[in-house]
Design a protein around this motif. Structure first.
Motif, PDB file in Angstrom:
ATOM      1  N   ASP A   1       0.813  -1.216   0.000  1.00 20.78           N
ATOM      2  CA  ASP A   1       0.000   0.000   0.000  1.00 20.78           C
ATOM      3  C   ASP A   1       0.846   1.265   0.000  1.00 20.78           C
ATOM      4  OD1 ASP A   1      -2.429  -1.280  -0.189  1.00 20.78           O
ATOM      5  OD2 ASP A   1      -2.823  -1.264   1.963  1.00 20.78           O
ATOM      6  N   ARG A   2       2.063   1.167  -0.499  1.00 19.89           N
ATOM      7  CA  ARG A   2       2.926   2.329  -0.678  1.00 19.89           C
ATOM      8  C   ARG A   2       3.522   2.273  -2.078  1.00 19.89           C
ATOM      9  NH1 ARG A   2       0.489   3.326   3.138  1.00 19.89           N
ATOM     10  NH2 ARG A   2       1.157   4.078   5.202  1.00 19.89           N
ATOM     11  N   ASP A   3       3.822   3.452  -2.618  1.00 18.90           N
ATOM     12  CA  ASP A   3       4.354   3.520  -3.979  1.00 18.90           C
ATOM     13  C   ASP A   3       5.718   2.849  -4.065  1.00 18.90           C
ATOM     14  OD1 ASP A   3       2.123   5.034  -4.356  1.00 18.90           O
ATOM     15  OD2 ASP A   3       3.164   6.892  -4.882  1.00 18.90           O
ATOM     16  N   PHE A   4       5.936   2.121  -5.145  1.00 17.50           N
ATOM     17  CA  PHE A   4       7.267   1.629  -5.490  1.00 17.50           C
ATOM     18  C   PHE A   4       7.375   1.635  -7.006  1.00 17.50           C
ATOM     19  CE2 PHE A   4       4.548  -2.084  -5.385  1.00 17.50           C
ATOM     20  CZ  PHE A   4       4.925  -2.812  -6.492  1.00 17.50           C
ATOM     21  N   ASP A   5       8.597   1.658  -7.496  1.00 26.22           N
ATOM     22  CA  ASP A   5       8.845   1.802  -8.929  1.00 26.22           C
ATOM     23  C   ASP A   5       9.403   0.518  -9.526  1.00 26.22           C
ATOM     24  OD1 ASP A   5       8.017   4.440  -8.912  1.00 26.22           O
ATOM     25  OD2 ASP A   5      10.029   5.227  -8.567  1.00 26.22           O
ATOM     26  N   VAL A   6       8.916   0.214 -10.715  1.00 24.45           N
ATOM     27  CA  VAL A   6       9.468  -0.856 -11.539  1.00 24.45           C
ATOM     28  C   VAL A   6       9.945  -0.214 -12.835  1.00 24.45           C
ATOM     29  CG1 VAL A   6       9.000  -2.988 -12.778  1.00 24.45           C
ATOM     30  CG2 VAL A   6       7.960  -2.600 -10.546  1.00 24.45           C
ATOM     31  N   VAL A   7      11.167  -0.518 -13.235  1.00 24.36           N
ATOM     32  CA  VAL A   7      11.733   0.065 -14.451  1.00 24.36           C
ATOM     33  C   VAL A   7      11.800  -1.020 -15.522  1.00 24.36           C
ATOM     34  CG1 VAL A   7      13.708   1.260 -15.467  1.00 24.36           C
ATOM     35  CG2 VAL A   7      13.091   1.673 -13.067  1.00 24.36           C
ATOM     36  N   VAL A   8      11.146  -0.764 -16.646  1.00 19.53           N
ATOM     37  CA  VAL A   8      11.177  -1.679 -17.782  1.00 19.53           C
ATOM     38  C   VAL A   8      12.055  -1.052 -18.858  1.00 19.53           C
ATOM     39  CG1 VAL A   8       9.832  -2.900 -19.524  1.00 19.53           C
ATOM     40  CG2 VAL A   8       8.872  -2.517 -17.250  1.00 19.53           C
ATOM     41  N   THR A   9      13.096  -1.749 -19.223  1.00 15.96           N
ATOM     42  CA  THR A   9      14.021  -1.258 -20.240  1.00 15.96           C
ATOM     43  C   THR A   9      13.720  -1.938 -21.563  1.00 15.96           C
ATOM     44  OG1 THR A   9      15.732  -0.901 -18.577  1.00 15.96           O
ATOM     45  CG2 THR A   9      16.447  -0.975 -20.876  1.00 15.96           C
ATOM     46  N   VAL A  10      13.480  -1.133 -22.584  1.00 16.12           N
ATOM     47  CA  VAL A  10      13.113  -1.642 -23.907  1.00 16.12           C
ATOM     48  C   VAL A  10      14.181  -1.236 -24.916  1.00 16.12           C
ATOM     49  CG1 VAL A  10      10.642  -1.705 -23.413  1.00 16.12           C
ATOM     50  CG2 VAL A  10      11.668   0.404 -24.271  1.00 16.12           C
ATOM     51  N   ALA A  11      13.919  -1.568 -26.180  1.00 19.65           N
ATOM     52  CA  ALA A  11      14.974  -1.440 -27.185  1.00 19.65           C
ATOM     53  C   ALA A  11      14.952  -0.126 -27.955  1.00 19.65           C
ATOM     54  CB  ALA A  11      14.883  -2.608 -28.173  1.00 19.65           C
ATOM     55  N   LYS A  12      13.775   0.476 -28.156  1.00 16.94           N
ATOM     56  CA  LYS A  12      13.676   1.578 -29.109  1.00 16.94           C
ATOM     57  C   LYS A  12      13.203   2.856 -28.434  1.00 16.94           C
ATOM     58  CE  LYS A  12      12.489  -1.498 -32.987  1.00 16.94           C
ATOM     59  NZ  LYS A  12      11.489  -1.789 -34.032  1.00 16.94           N
ATOM     60  N   SER A  13      13.785   3.977 -28.879  1.00 14.92           N
ATOM     61  CA  SER A  13      13.322   5.281 -28.424  1.00 14.92           C
ATOM     62  C   SER A  13      12.211   5.779 -29.332  1.00 14.92           C
ATOM     63  CB  SER A  13      14.481   6.291 -28.413  1.00 14.92           C
ATOM     64  OG  SER A  13      14.963   6.503 -29.733  1.00 14.92           O
ATOM     65  N   ASN A  14      11.462   6.730 -28.799  1.00 19.59           N
ATOM     66  CA  ASN A  14      10.375   7.363 -29.552  1.00 19.59           C
ATOM     67  C   ASN A  14       9.449   6.318 -30.182  1.00 19.59           C
ATOM     68  OD1 ASN A  14       8.966   9.608 -30.448  1.00 19.59           O
ATOM     69  ND2 ASN A  14      10.092   9.721 -32.375  1.00 19.59           N
ATOM     70  N   THR A  15       9.119   5.283 -29.389  1.00 19.60           N
ATOM     71  CA  THR A  15       8.296   4.175 -29.877  1.00 19.60           C
ATOM     72  C   THR A  15       7.199   3.894 -28.861  1.00 19.60           C
ATOM     73  OG1 THR A  15      10.209   3.224 -30.990  1.00 19.60           O
ATOM     74  CG2 THR A  15       8.328   1.760 -30.623  1.00 19.60           C
ATOM     75  N   ARG A  16       6.026   3.561 -29.356  1.00 22.67           N
ATOM     76  CA  ARG A  16       4.898   3.278 -28.473  1.00 22.67           C
ATOM     77  C   ARG A  16       4.959   1.833 -27.991  1.00 22.67           C
ATOM     78  NH1 ARG A  16      -1.166   4.010 -30.641  1.00 22.67           N
ATOM     79  NH2 ARG A  16      -0.579   2.162 -31.841  1.00 22.67           N
ATOM     80  N   TYR A  17       4.794   1.671 -26.674  1.00 24.59           N
ATOM     81  CA  TYR A  17       4.813   0.346 -26.057  1.00 24.59           C
ATOM     82  C   TYR A  17       3.544   0.142 -25.236  1.00 24.59           C
ATOM     83  CZ  TYR A  17       9.700  -0.527 -27.267  1.00 24.59           C
ATOM     84  OH  TYR A  17      10.872  -0.750 -27.949  1.00 24.59           O
ATOM     85  N   VAL A  18       3.077  -1.096 -25.225  1.00 27.80           N
ATOM     86  CA  VAL A  18       2.010  -1.527 -24.329  1.00 27.80           C
ATOM     87  C   VAL A  18       2.659  -2.145 -23.100  1.00 27.80           C
ATOM     88  CG1 VAL A  18       0.078  -3.115 -24.022  1.00 27.80           C
ATOM     89  CG2 VAL A  18       0.362  -1.909 -26.182  1.00 27.80           C
ATOM     90  N   LEU A  19       2.168  -1.775 -21.917  1.00 28.42           N
ATOM     91  CA  LEU A  19       2.725  -2.281 -20.662  1.00 28.42           C
ATOM     92  C   LEU A  19       1.772  -3.279 -20.020  1.00 28.42           C
ATOM     93  CD1 LEU A  19       3.948   1.089 -19.124  1.00 28.42           C
ATOM     94  CD2 LEU A  19       5.382  -0.686 -20.113  1.00 28.42           C
ATOM     95  N   ILE A  20       2.330  -4.228 -19.312  1.00 30.37           N
ATOM     96  CA  ILE A  20       1.526  -5.148 -18.515  1.00 30.37           C
ATOM     97  C   ILE A  20       2.335  -5.539 -17.291  1.00 30.37           C
ATOM     98  CG2 ILE A  20       2.290  -7.174 -19.819  1.00 30.37           C
ATOM     99  CD1 ILE A  20      -0.486  -8.368 -19.223  1.00 30.37           C
ATOM    100  N   CYS A  21       1.643  -5.679 -16.165  1.00 27.17           N
ATOM    101  CA  CYS A  21       2.297  -6.064 -14.911  1.00 27.17           C
ATOM    102  C   CYS A  21       1.509  -7.184 -14.242  1.00 27.17           C
ATOM    103  CB  CYS A  21       2.394  -4.874 -13.957  1.00 27.17           C
ATOM    104  SG  CYS A  21       3.448  -3.523 -14.552  1.00 27.17           S
ATOM    105  N   THR A  22       2.192  -7.963 -13.435  1.00 27.09           N
ATOM    106  CA  THR A  22       1.546  -9.020 -12.667  1.00 27.09           C
ATOM    107  C   THR A  22       2.253  -9.150 -11.332  1.00 27.09           C
ATOM    108  OG1 THR A  22       0.649 -11.272 -12.810  1.00 27.09           O
ATOM    109  CG2 THR A  22       2.951 -10.977 -13.438  1.00 27.09           C
TER     110      THR A  22
END
Length: 675
Positions: free
Chosen positions: A392-413
């Motif tokens: 119940d407190r904020d935490f960060d997850v960093v997802v590193t992808v391959a391309k800049s200036n590109t649209r990505y769909v995110l999903i978490c579990t």
């Protein structure tokens, strides 16, 4: 249970006379010698002499004393006395060992998260009252246990004397923390799932015949009934999306909260053609199956991939479906396949190697069957406070992808920290609608994210129009007032992305070998537009400001151009990328589309298309055939002069080639400056 082994006649004086009452005490014994009859004789012995004082006698056959009572008299006396039951002054649980062994507490079947089932054994018919308190709390008082009113009855069944029943078994269910019986007797403070409790019980027997109160356990024995138990947690964790933002060309930060101790994974997929906000069809999972295939599991080969629409188990345990494949309890940390990015926390820890802690981790060091895992290394309040991620407190997850200036769909579990981990469901079909415990709902909340554009724009085209071309600088009107003609340098630029171009001209003979970007911007010769669209800048002055020096004819200029793009961050705020000074100073080389190498164009010659101004100084006839005219010019040039007769002349004299009337707009240049 035994037989009467002795009869004691208690005398109070020297003897009895007829009519005196005699007190008889009968002692119950397990002696094997049976007593068939009991007789009371008179004072006369066999010799006729009386006996005085107290006499005690044990016999197994009727004494052969004179004047003994008859069997009928004995039977009549027994009938008059009737059956007498001894008092019960003993509680159904009497020892510490019995108090500990009498109770078993487990989560109630089918209600493991909210109810506790107590199984108890009593040595006699009675009632048991139980109450659950949070682990480590004080032992509740008897009144608090009774007031909670969670109770169960136990009845010892009738049995034959040869095989008596000495105990009874029964159950009761604790459905809440307490149940106050005041203004709302139906209200219960519910038990909390996945929470440690201490259960205490109090037992009392049924009120016996002749008893004024039931026999209950002592306070000390109540404390000995303590049983530690934990409600089960079979509910998948819930993820709450707080924010998501691209922080670089390849890193996307997802800020989340989870409602319990858990491990969390996030992935990203390039969304080149898909509509990320599509409602989708939860039966076929078309939303994700468009870019998920069984041959390319998100977590690669470390986990078994299950096709997205495979049914998800609703009883907890290993993840039986969804985009993240099967996440077995206690499995090694999953690895995201390259196409789905690299998942880490803000400290660089790979997802699957760190935990979000909850308060129940402080208690996990105490062993209880079915207890959650102590994976977080949290066992004290201090270690909990120092842990970097809390439920119940904020935490960060960093997802590193391959391309800049590109649209990505995110999903978490997420998967919680139970001994048999509960993983999130895949879609709304398994949760009966939108829910923070299914991946589809969370993905819908995350939506699309563009990675940042971190690349400065480049010139796709950078050309200088020929200043001598009339359509480049405008048609010069020779009859316009002096100084009204405009001289300009025209730049036609294109960028490889939407942006803004600034240009400035400086004289080639100024000695400047480069031009700083801030000076280019301050000139304020600017144009903006879309990618690969002509952007035209006309420079008529050095700076677009009142009083600035104008662009001069017959002068060479160096032209510098600089650009910035129209990039924005995830929030929609401007985050432009700027061309570097080195790029601005690099020669254009090839100005045509797609080929410029920099923003510098050298030696732009502004041709002189303005006629010189001739100023009369003096004229004088030097002799019969010579006239001297003195003039001045405002620029270097050549002057032609021609003598002409007055307009009234009919024909020119042989020595005069022209008449003034012959000089017209169409002929003056040829008449005055013959080839």
């Amino acid at each position: 249970g035994g037989v009467i082994s002795s009869i004691t006649v208690v005398a109070g004086g020297t003897g009895y006379v007829v009519g005196d009452q005699i007190q008889i005490e009968m002692v119950d014994s397990t002696c094997s010698a049976p007593i068939v009859f009991t007789l009371v004789a008179d004072d006369l012995g066999p010799s006729g002499h009386g006996n005085s004082g107290q006499r005690s006698e044990s016999v197994s056959t009727p004494p052969t004393l004179p004047n003994a009572v008859t069997l009928a008299a004995v039977t009549t006396l027994a009938a008059a006395i009737g059956d007498v039951i001894t008092l019960d002054l003993t509680p159904p649980i009497t020892t510490t060992v019995d108090a500990s062994a009498a109770l078993t507490v487990v989560p109630n079947t089918n209600f493991e998260e909210s109810q506790l089932k107590v199984t108890f054994v009593l040595s006699e018919t009675g009632t048991v009252y139980c109450k659950a308190v949070r682990r480590g709390f004080s032992v509740p008082t008897l009144l608090e246990i009774l007031d909670a009113d969670y109770k169960g009855n136990c009845v010892v069944a009738p049995s034959a004397p040869s095989s008596p029943t000495t105990s009874c078994n029964a159950e009761l269910v604790i459905t809440g923390y307490d149940r106050p019986r005041n203004d709302n007797p139906t209200y219960e403070t519910p038990l909390v799932r996945g929470t440690d409790y201490d259960v205490y019980c109090y037992a009392e027997d049924d009120l016996c015949s002749g008893c004024t109160s039931a026999n209950g356990m002592t306070v000390a024995l109540v404390a000995d009934t303590k049983k530690m138990v934990r409600t089960k947690d079979v509910t998948p964790p819930k993820l709450r999306v707080i924010d998501r933002e691209a922080i670089s060309g390849t890193d996307i930060v997802v800020t989340l909260q989870v409602d319990e101790g858990a491990q969390v994974w996030c992935g990203a997929m390039e969304d080149s053609d898909q509509v990320a906000t599509s409602a989708g069809n939860t039966a076929t999972q078309s939303f994700f199956q468009n870019w998920i295939s069984a041959s390319a599991p998100i977590f690669g080969t470390t986990l078994t991939y299950v096709v997205a629409n495979t049914a998800q188990s609703t009883t907890g345990g290993a993840h039986a479906g969804g985009l993240f494949g099967t996440i077995a309890a206690g499995s090694t940390s999953p690895k995201l396949a390259a196409d789905f990015g690299v998942c880490k926390d803000s400290s660089g820890g790979e997802c699957g190697t760190w935990w979000v802690a909850d308060l129940d981790d402080i208690e996990d060091a105490i062993t209880i069957t079915g207890q959650s895992l102590d994976n977080e290394g949290v066992s004290t309040a201090a270690s909990y406070a120092s842990h970097d991620k809390h439920f119940d407190r904020d935490f960060d997850v960093v997802v590193t992808v391959a391309k800049s200036n590109t649209r990505y769909v995110l999903i978490c579990t997420a998967q919680d920290d139970e001994a048999t981990g509960n993983s999130m469901f895949f879609d709304e079909a398994q949760t009966g609608g939108a829910s923070a415990s299914n991946e589809f709902t969370v993905a819908s909340a995350l939506g699309n994210v563009f990675t940042l554009d971190v690349t400065p724009p480049k010139f796709h085209k950078l050309a200088i129009a020929d200043p001598a071309a009339v359509d480049a600088i405008g048609v010069w009107d020779p009859h316009a007032p002096t100084g009204s003609n405009v001289v300009k340098i025209q730049v036609v630029a294109q960028l490889d992305e939407a942006g803004t171009v600034y240009c400035r001209a400086t004289r080639s003979d100024s000695g400047e070998t480069s031009l700083e970007i801030n000076r280019i911007i301050s000139a304020n010769h600017v144009a903006s537009g879309a990618a690969t669209t002509d952007l035209t800048i006309d420079m008529t002055t050095i700076e677009a400001a009142t009083g600035s020096e104008g662009i001069r004819e017959a002068v060479k200029y160096d032209v510098y151009c600089w650009a910035k793009d129209d990039a924005k961050d995830t929030k929609g705020y401007a985050r432009p990328n700027y061309q570097l000074q080195s790029y601005v100073n690099a020669p254009v080389m090839d100005p045509t589309a797609g080929n410029p190498l920099g923003g510098f164009t050298r030696n732009v010659w502004v041709s002189d298309q303005t006629p010189p101004t001739v100023i009369f100084v003096a004229r004088e006839a030097l002799d019969e055939t010579t006239i001297q005219v003195t003039v001045q010019m405002d620029e270097p040039g050549t002057v032609w002069c021609q003598a002409a007769l007055p307009p009234t002349c009919a024909t020119a004299a042989p020595s005069i080639p022209i008449c003034e009337s012959e000089i017209t707009a169409a002929t003056y240049t040829t008449k005055l400056a013959p080839a």
